[in-house]
Design a protein around this motif. Structure first.
Motif, PDB file in Angstrom:
ATOM      1  N   MET A  71       0.866  -1.171   0.000  1.00 57.16           N
ATOM      2  CA  MET A  71       0.000   0.000   0.000  1.00 57.16           C
ATOM      3  C   MET A  71       0.910   1.231   0.000  1.00 57.16           C
ATOM      4  O   MET A  71       1.672   1.436   0.954  1.00 57.16           O
ATOM      5  N   PRO A  72       0.854   2.041  -1.057  1.00 55.03           N
ATOM      6  CA  PRO A  72       1.757   3.194  -1.152  1.00 55.03           C
ATOM      7  C   PRO A  72       1.392   4.284  -0.147  1.00 55.03           C
ATOM      8  O   PRO A  72       0.278   4.309   0.379  1.00 55.03           O
ATOM      9  N   PRO A  73       2.317   5.203   0.117  1.00 56.86           N
ATOM     10  CA  PRO A  73       2.001   6.336   0.995  1.00 56.86           C
ATOM     11  C   PRO A  73       0.808   7.114   0.442  1.00 56.86           C
ATOM     12  O   PRO A  73       0.647   7.242  -0.769  1.00 56.86           O
ATOM     13  N   ALA A  74      -0.043   7.609   1.346  1.00 54.34           N
ATOM     14  CA  ALA A  74      -1.252   8.317   0.924  1.00 54.34           C
ATOM     15  C   ALA A  74      -1.453   9.572   1.764  1.00 54.34           C
ATOM     16  O   ALA A  74      -1.243   9.550   2.983  1.00 54.34           O
ATOM     17  N   PRO A  75      -1.865  10.671   1.144  1.00 55.54           N
ATOM     18  CA  PRO A  75      -2.115  11.893   1.910  1.00 55.54           C
ATOM     19  C   PRO A  75      -3.440  11.804   2.664  1.00 55.54           C
ATOM     20  O   PRO A  75      -4.369  11.128   2.241  1.00 55.54           O
ATOM     21  N   TYR A  76      -3.488  12.480   3.813  1.00 55.24           N
ATOM     22  CA  TYR A  76      -4.731  12.601   4.579  1.00 55.24           C
ATOM     23  C   TYR A  76      -4.726  13.960   5.267  1.00 55.24           C
ATOM     24  O   TYR A  76      -3.685  14.593   5.418  1.00 55.24           O
ATOM     25  N   CYS A  77      -5.897  14.415   5.663  1.00 53.95           N
ATOM     26  CA  CYS A  77      -6.037  15.732   6.274  1.00 53.95           C
ATOM     27  C   CYS A  77      -6.325  15.576   7.760  1.00 53.95           C
ATOM     28  O   CYS A  77      -7.118  14.733   8.166  1.00 53.95           O
ATOM     29  N   ARG A  78      -5.703  16.415   8.566  1.00 52.44           N
ATOM     30  CA  ARG A  78      -5.861  16.365  10.013  1.00 52.44           C
ATOM     31  C   ARG A  78      -6.243  17.748  10.518  1.00 52.44           C
ATOM     32  O   ARG A  78      -5.682  18.746  10.072  1.00 52.44           O
ATOM     33  N   PHE A  79      -7.218  17.816  11.418  1.00 52.55           N
ATOM     34  CA  PHE A  79      -7.632  19.094  12.000  1.00 52.55           C
ATOM     35  C   PHE A  79      -7.135  19.172  13.438  1.00 52.55           C
ATOM     36  O   PHE A  79      -7.273  18.213  14.205  1.00 52.55           O
ATOM     37  N   HIS A  80      -6.537  20.291  13.793  1.00 51.21           N
ATOM     38  CA  HIS A  80      -6.093  20.563  15.159  1.00 51.21           C
ATOM     39  C   HIS A  80      -6.848  21.782  15.663  1.00 51.21           C
ATOM     40  O   HIS A  80      -6.738  22.864  15.080  1.00 51.21           O
ATOM     41  N   ALA A  81      -7.628  21.608  16.711  1.00 48.80           N
ATOM     42  CA  ALA A  81      -8.416  22.708  17.263  1.00 48.80           C
ATOM     43  C   ALA A  81      -7.502  23.750  17.905  1.00 48.80           C
ATOM     44  O   ALA A  81      -6.440  23.427  18.444  1.00 48.80           O
ATOM     45  N   SER A  82      -7.947  25.008  17.880  1.00 47.53           N
ATOM     46  CA  SER A  82      -7.182  26.095  18.493  1.00 47.53           C
ATOM     47  C   SER A  82      -7.277  26.008  20.014  1.00 47.53           C
ATOM     48  O   SER A  82      -8.120  25.298  20.562  1.00 47.53           O
ATOM     49  N   LYS A  83      -6.433  26.773  20.682  1.00 47.18           N
ATOM     50  CA  LYS A  83      -6.445  26.794  22.143  1.00 47.18           C
ATOM     51  C   LYS A  83      -7.796  27.285  22.670  1.00 47.18           C
ATOM     52  O   LYS A  83      -8.313  26.757  23.653  1.00 47.18           O
ATOM     53  N   GLN A  84      -8.397  28.273  21.992  1.00 51.03           N
ATOM     54  CA  GLN A  84      -9.698  28.783  22.427  1.00 51.03           C
ATOM     55  C   GLN A  84     -10.762  27.680  22.381  1.00 51.03           C
ATOM     56  O   GLN A  84     -11.569  27.550  23.302  1.00 51.03           O
ATOM     57  N   ILE A  85     -10.774  26.890  21.323  1.00 50.06           N
ATOM     58  CA  ILE A  85     -11.747  25.799  21.198  1.00 50.06           C
ATOM     59  C   ILE A  85     -11.477  24.729  22.250  1.00 50.06           C
ATOM     60  O   ILE A  85     -12.407  24.228  22.901  1.00 50.06           O
ATOM     61  N   LYS A  86     -10.209  24.393  22.468  1.00 50.19           N
ATOM     62  CA  LYS A  86      -9.867  23.390  23.482  1.00 50.19           C
ATOM     63  C   LYS A  86     -10.291  23.848  24.871  1.00 50.19           C
ATOM     64  O   LYS A  86     -10.811  23.058  25.655  1.00 50.19           O
ATOM     65  N   ASP A  87     -10.095  25.132  25.167  1.00 52.32           N
ATOM     66  CA  ASP A  87     -10.511  25.669  26.463  1.00 52.32           C
ATOM     67  C   ASP A  87     -12.037  25.606  26.618  1.00 52.32           C
ATOM     68  O   ASP A  87     -12.548  25.261  27.687  1.00 52.32           O
ATOM     69  N   ARG A  88     -12.766  25.928  25.554  1.00 54.21           N
ATOM     70  CA  ARG A  88     -14.231  25.850  25.609  1.00 54.21           C
ATOM     71  C   ARG A  88     -14.693  24.407  25.797  1.00 54.21           C
ATOM     72  O   ARG A  88     -15.670  24.150  26.500  1.00 54.21           O
ATOM     73  N   LEU A  89     -13.992  23.466  25.187  1.00 55.11           N
ATOM     74  CA  LEU A  89     -14.340  22.052  25.355  1.00 55.11           C
ATOM     75  C   LEU A  89     -14.119  21.593  26.797  1.00 55.11           C
ATOM     76  O   LEU A  89     -14.892  20.797  27.323  1.00 55.11           O
ATOM     77  N   GLN A  90     -13.079  22.098  27.438  1.00 54.24           N
ATOM     78  CA  GLN A  90     -12.793  21.728  28.822  1.00 54.24           C
ATOM     79  C   GLN A  90     -13.882  22.222  29.766  1.00 54.24           C
ATOM     80  O   GLN A  90     -14.186  21.578  30.765  1.00 54.24           O
ATOM     81  N   ARG A  91     -14.492  23.368  29.458  1.00 54.74           N
ATOM     82  CA  ARG A  91     -15.544  23.928  30.307  1.00 54.74           C
ATOM     83  C   ARG A  91     -16.920  23.342  30.001  1.00 54.74           C
ATOM     84  O   ARG A  91     -17.872  23.579  30.738  1.00 54.74           O
ATOM     85  N   MET A  92     -17.018  22.583  28.925  1.00 53.53           N
ATOM     86  CA  MET A  92     -18.304  22.032  28.496  1.00 53.53           C
ATOM     87  C   MET A  92     -18.775  20.949  29.467  1.00 53.53           C
ATOM     88  O   MET A  92     -17.996  20.141  29.946  1.00 53.53           O
ATOM     89  N   THR A  93     -20.061  20.960  29.779  1.00 55.71           N
ATOM     90  CA  THR A  93     -20.627  19.916  30.626  1.00 55.71           C
ATOM     91  C   THR A  93     -21.350  18.918  29.742  1.00 55.71           C
ATOM     92  O   THR A  93     -22.125  19.291  28.865  1.00 55.71           O
ATOM     93  N   LEU A  94     -21.082  17.661  29.968  1.00 58.71           N
ATOM     94  CA  LEU A  94     -21.694  16.597  29.181  1.00 58.71           C
ATOM     95  C   LEU A  94     -22.888  16.031  29.925  1.00 58.71           C
ATOM     96  O   LEU A  94     -22.887  15.979  31.156  1.00 58.71           O
ATOM     97  N   PRO A  95     -23.907  15.561  29.208  1.00 51.82           N
ATOM     98  CA  PRO A  95     -25.027  14.917  29.901  1.00 51.82           C
ATOM     99  C   PRO A  95     -24.561  13.615  30.553  1.00 51.82           C
ATOM    100  O   PRO A  95     -23.649  12.967  30.070  1.00 51.82           O
ATOM    101  N   MET A  96     -25.199  13.272  31.662  1.00 47.75           N
ATOM    102  CA  MET A  96     -24.809  12.053  32.377  1.00 47.75           C
ATOM    103  C   MET A  96     -25.265  10.818  31.613  1.00 47.75           C
ATOM    104  O   MET A  96     -26.336  10.809  31.020  1.00 47.75           O
TER     105      MET A  96
END
Length: 107
Positions: A71-96
């Motif tokens: 299987m030859p090398p293949a390109p793929y796309c990766r998304f890295h969230a910004s610090k602001q988004i990561k901080d908002r995710l940390q404060r997010m409350t999930l349903p139980m």
């Protein structure tokens, strides 16, 4: 969120027609997609970064023919969230979950 939902929210936010918001959404996606393919990286401050990476090539055995394949090398796309988004995710409350609710009731 789907593209349709994004266009609806955008039309309400900009106070414009759905058709115009859909056009803006489609144009944005086209521009970002082209930039990812051509420039290999797109940075949007406050949102994150899309980067094109190369998956390593590898050898494997075909399950049907039992012959080795490469299987030859293949390109793929990766998304890295910004610090602001990561901080908002940390404060997010999930349903139980059901297990957490049962545990809380038993206490």
């Amino acid at each position: 969120m789907t593209k349709k939902e994004l266009a609806k929210k955008l039309s309400k936010e900009l106070d414009c027609t759905y058709a115009k918001a859909r056009y803006i959404t489609d144009a944005f996606i086209e521009i970002v997609g082209d930039a990812i393919v051509n420039e290999r990286e797109v940075k949007l401050q406050g949102l994150g970064t899309w980067r094109v990476r190369l998956k390593k090539g590898y050898a494997r055995t075909n399950k049907v023919t039992k012959k080795p394949e490469y299987m030859p090398p293949a390109p793929y796309c990766r998304f890295h969230a910004s610090k602001q988004i990561k901080d908002r995710l940390q404060r997010m409350t999930l349903p139980m979950s059901k297990g957490q609710l049962a545990q809380k009731r038993s206490e």
